[in-house]
Design a protein around this motif. Structure first.
Motif, PDB file in Angstrom:
ATOM      1  N   GLN A 139     -34.580 -44.832  98.052  1.00  0.00           N
ATOM      2  CA  GLN A 139     -36.001 -45.040  98.269  1.00  0.00           C
ATOM      3  C   GLN A 139     -36.667 -45.397  96.943  1.00  0.00           C
ATOM      4  OE1 GLN A 139     -38.003 -41.683  99.950  1.00  0.00           O
ATOM      5  NE2 GLN A 139     -39.998 -42.667  99.957  1.00  0.00           N
ATOM      6  N   VAL A 140     -37.361 -46.527  96.943  1.00  0.00           N
ATOM      7  CA  VAL A 140     -38.037 -46.975  95.734  1.00  0.00           C
ATOM      8  C   VAL A 140     -39.284 -46.126  95.504  1.00  0.00           C
ATOM      9  CG1 VAL A 140     -39.259 -48.878  94.648  1.00  0.00           C
ATOM     10  CG2 VAL A 140     -37.179 -49.322  95.973  1.00  0.00           C
ATOM     11  N   GLN A 141     -39.423 -45.667  94.278  1.00  0.00           N
ATOM     12  CA  GLN A 141     -40.605 -44.900  93.918  1.00  0.00           C
ATOM     13  C   GLN A 141     -41.130 -45.358  92.567  1.00  0.00           C
ATOM     14  OE1 GLN A 141     -39.432 -40.723  94.184  1.00  0.00           O
ATOM     15  NE2 GLN A 141     -40.299 -40.609  96.242  1.00  0.00           N
ATOM     16  N   LEU A 142     -42.447 -45.444  92.476  1.00  0.00           N
ATOM     17  CA  LEU A 142     -43.116 -45.785  91.231  1.00  0.00           C
ATOM     18  C   LEU A 142     -44.180 -44.728  90.976  1.00  0.00           C
ATOM     19  CD1 LEU A 142     -43.688 -49.595  91.918  1.00  0.00           C
ATOM     20  CD2 LEU A 142     -41.918 -48.594  90.469  1.00  0.00           C
ATOM     21  N   LYS A 143     -44.248 -44.279  89.747  1.00  0.00           N
ATOM     22  CA  LYS A 143     -45.227 -43.241  89.432  1.00  0.00           C
ATOM     23  C   LYS A 143     -45.901 -43.549  88.110  1.00  0.00           C
ATOM     24  CE  LYS A 143     -45.863 -38.258  88.942  1.00  0.00           C
ATOM     25  NZ  LYS A 143     -47.033 -38.295  89.861  1.00  0.00           N
ATOM     26  N   GLU A 144     -47.213 -43.749  88.163  1.00  0.00           N
ATOM     27  CA  GLU A 144     -47.983 -44.050  86.970  1.00  0.00           C
ATOM     28  C   GLU A 144     -48.450 -42.772  86.280  1.00  0.00           C
ATOM     29  OE1 GLU A 144     -49.297 -47.082  90.196  1.00  0.00           O
ATOM     30  OE2 GLU A 144     -48.938 -44.915  90.021  1.00  0.00           O
ATOM     31  N   SER A 145     -48.686 -42.899  84.987  1.00  0.00           N
ATOM     32  CA  SER A 145     -49.285 -41.822  84.208  1.00  0.00           C
ATOM     33  C   SER A 145     -49.980 -42.437  83.003  1.00  0.00           C
ATOM     34  CB  SER A 145     -48.223 -40.816  83.756  1.00  0.00           C
ATOM     35  OG  SER A 145     -47.262 -41.444  82.935  1.00  0.00           O
ATOM     36  N   GLY A 146     -50.773 -41.623  82.322  1.00  0.00           N
ATOM     37  CA  GLY A 146     -51.407 -42.091  81.094  1.00  0.00           C
ATOM     38  C   GLY A 146     -52.872 -42.455  81.217  1.00  0.00           C
ATOM     39  N   GLY A 147     -53.404 -42.430  82.431  1.00  0.00           N
ATOM     40  CA  GLY A 147     -54.825 -42.726  82.579  1.00  0.00           C
ATOM     41  C   GLY A 147     -55.672 -41.616  81.999  1.00  0.00           C
ATOM     42  N   GLY A 148     -56.971 -41.886  81.897  1.00  0.00           N
ATOM     43  CA  GLY A 148     -57.878 -40.890  81.371  1.00  0.00           C
ATOM     44  C   GLY A 148     -59.204 -41.510  81.002  1.00  0.00           C
ATOM     45  N   SER A 149     -59.970 -40.781  80.225  1.00  0.00           N
ATOM     46  CA  SER A 149     -61.284 -41.244  79.794  1.00  0.00           C
ATOM     47  C   SER A 149     -61.241 -41.628  78.326  1.00  0.00           C
ATOM     48  CB  SER A 149     -62.322 -40.141  80.008  1.00  0.00           C
ATOM     49  OG  SER A 149     -62.463 -39.837  81.379  1.00  0.00           O
ATOM     50  N   VAL A 150     -61.892 -42.722  78.004  1.00  0.00           N
ATOM     51  CA  VAL A 150     -61.896 -43.208  76.627  1.00  0.00           C
ATOM     52  C   VAL A 150     -63.223 -43.910  76.375  1.00  0.00           C
ATOM     53  CG1 VAL A 150     -60.801 -45.395  77.237  1.00  0.00           C
ATOM     54  CG2 VAL A 150     -60.544 -44.483  74.918  1.00  0.00           C
ATOM     55  N   GLN A 151     -63.632 -43.918  75.136  1.00  0.00           N
ATOM     56  CA  GLN A 151     -64.853 -44.646  74.780  1.00  0.00           C
ATOM     57  C   GLN A 151     -64.546 -46.134  74.643  1.00  0.00           C
ATOM     58  OE1 GLN A 151     -66.503 -42.742  71.276  1.00  0.00           O
ATOM     59  NE2 GLN A 151     -67.911 -41.583  72.565  1.00  0.00           N
ATOM     60  N   ALA A 152     -65.555 -46.943  74.863  1.00  0.00           N
ATOM     61  CA  ALA A 152     -65.401 -48.382  74.685  1.00  0.00           C
ATOM     62  C   ALA A 152     -64.880 -48.673  73.282  1.00  0.00           C
ATOM     63  CB  ALA A 152     -66.736 -49.076  74.916  1.00  0.00           C
ATOM     64  N   GLY A 153     -63.918 -49.580  73.222  1.00  0.00           N
ATOM     65  CA  GLY A 153     -63.289 -49.900  71.958  1.00  0.00           C
ATOM     66  C   GLY A 153     -62.015 -49.121  71.702  1.00  0.00           C
ATOM     67  N   GLY A 154     -61.777 -48.092  72.513  1.00  0.00           N
ATOM     68  CA  GLY A 154     -60.593 -47.269  72.342  1.00  0.00           C
ATOM     69  C   GLY A 154     -59.366 -47.848  73.019  1.00  0.00           C
ATOM     70  N   SER A 155     -58.285 -47.064  73.007  1.00  0.00           N
ATOM     71  CA  SER A 155     -56.997 -47.510  73.541  1.00  0.00           C
ATOM     72  C   SER A 155     -56.392 -46.467  74.465  1.00  0.00           C
ATOM     73  CB  SER A 155     -56.012 -47.780  72.395  1.00  0.00           C
ATOM     74  OG  SER A 155     -56.480 -48.800  71.546  1.00  0.00           O
ATOM     75  N   LEU A 156     -55.591 -46.935  75.391  1.00  0.00           N
ATOM     76  CA  LEU A 156     -54.788 -46.082  76.252  1.00  0.00           C
ATOM     77  C   LEU A 156     -53.467 -46.794  76.510  1.00  0.00           C
ATOM     78  CD1 LEU A 156     -57.194 -44.828  79.097  1.00  0.00           C
ATOM     79  CD2 LEU A 156     -56.079 -43.412  77.362  1.00  0.00           C
ATOM     80  N   ARG A 157     -52.419 -46.007  76.772  1.00  0.00           N
ATOM     81  CA  ARG A 157     -51.149 -46.594  77.195  1.00  0.00           C
ATOM     82  C   ARG A 157     -50.756 -45.992  78.530  1.00  0.00           C
ATOM     83  NH1 ARG A 157     -45.052 -46.648  74.648  1.00  0.00           N
ATOM     84  NH2 ARG A 157     -45.059 -44.476  75.381  1.00  0.00           N
ATOM     85  N   LEU A 158     -50.621 -46.850  79.505  1.00  0.00           N
ATOM     86  CA  LEU A 158     -50.188 -46.426  80.824  1.00  0.00           C
ATOM     87  C   LEU A 158     -48.674 -46.566  80.930  1.00  0.00           C
ATOM     88  CD1 LEU A 158     -52.870 -48.154  83.077  1.00  0.00           C
ATOM     89  CD2 LEU A 158     -52.994 -45.954  81.881  1.00  0.00           C
ATOM     90  N   SER A 159     -48.070 -45.664  81.681  1.00  0.00           N
ATOM     91  CA  SER A 159     -46.645 -45.705  81.934  1.00  0.00           C
ATOM     92  C   SER A 159     -46.398 -45.723  83.431  1.00  0.00           C
ATOM     93  CB  SER A 159     -45.946 -44.482  81.323  1.00  0.00           C
ATOM     94  OG  SER A 159     -46.139 -44.423  79.933  1.00  0.00           O
ATOM     95  N   CYS A 160     -45.286 -46.339  83.812  1.00  0.00           N
ATOM     96  CA  CYS A 160     -44.889 -46.371  85.215  1.00  0.00           C
ATOM     97  C   CYS A 160     -43.392 -46.141  85.283  1.00  0.00           C
ATOM     98  CB  CYS A 160     -45.254 -47.705  85.851  1.00  0.00           C
ATOM     99  SG  CYS A 160     -44.651 -47.900  87.544  1.00  0.00           S
TER     100      CYS A 160
END
Length: 126
Positions: free
Chosen positions: A1-22
């Protein structure tokens, strides 16, 4: 069974950075076209970036130069590095996997992706 799971979201101020993972499981995840999509309230789901099985990348114009898609083959994990975030980047971000090795020319159409994660929320405050 294929499964995908994201993580890494959140709150950030404009101009900031985030890295999402799957994290992918249930298939040879490194061999298929994979992509990131996003959906803001009241808007349609839109393609952000895609990655071919050979490593070729496609990026939507509205994030070009700010977002980067990549993959760790050993970990079977897809990433989305998001820099210089803007308020309009706020959305639920989804990773998706195709059954094609090469991403089609209209890679940003959801119809090419039968497998989806549950999404991760990204909030950008100005």
């Amino acid at each position: 069974q294929v499964q995908l799971k994201e993580s890494g979201g959140g709150s950030v101020q404009a101009g900031g950075s985030l890295r999402l993972s799957c994290a992918g499981s249930g298939f040879a995840s490194r061999t298929y076209c994979k992509a990131w999509f996003r959906q803001a309230p009241g808007k349609e789901r839109e393609g952000v970036a895609a990655l071919d099985s050979d490593g070729s990348k496609r990026v939507a114009d509205f994030v070009k130069g700010r977002f980067t898609i990549s993959q760790d083959n050993a970990k079977k994990t897809l990433y989305l590095q998001m820099n210089r975030l803007k308020s309009e980047d706020a959305a639920v971000y989804y990773c998706a996997a195709s059954i094609r090795y090469e991403c089609p020319y209209d890679w940003n159409s959801i119809r090419h992706f039968p497998y989806w994660g549950q999404g991760t929320q990204v909030t950008v405050s100005s």
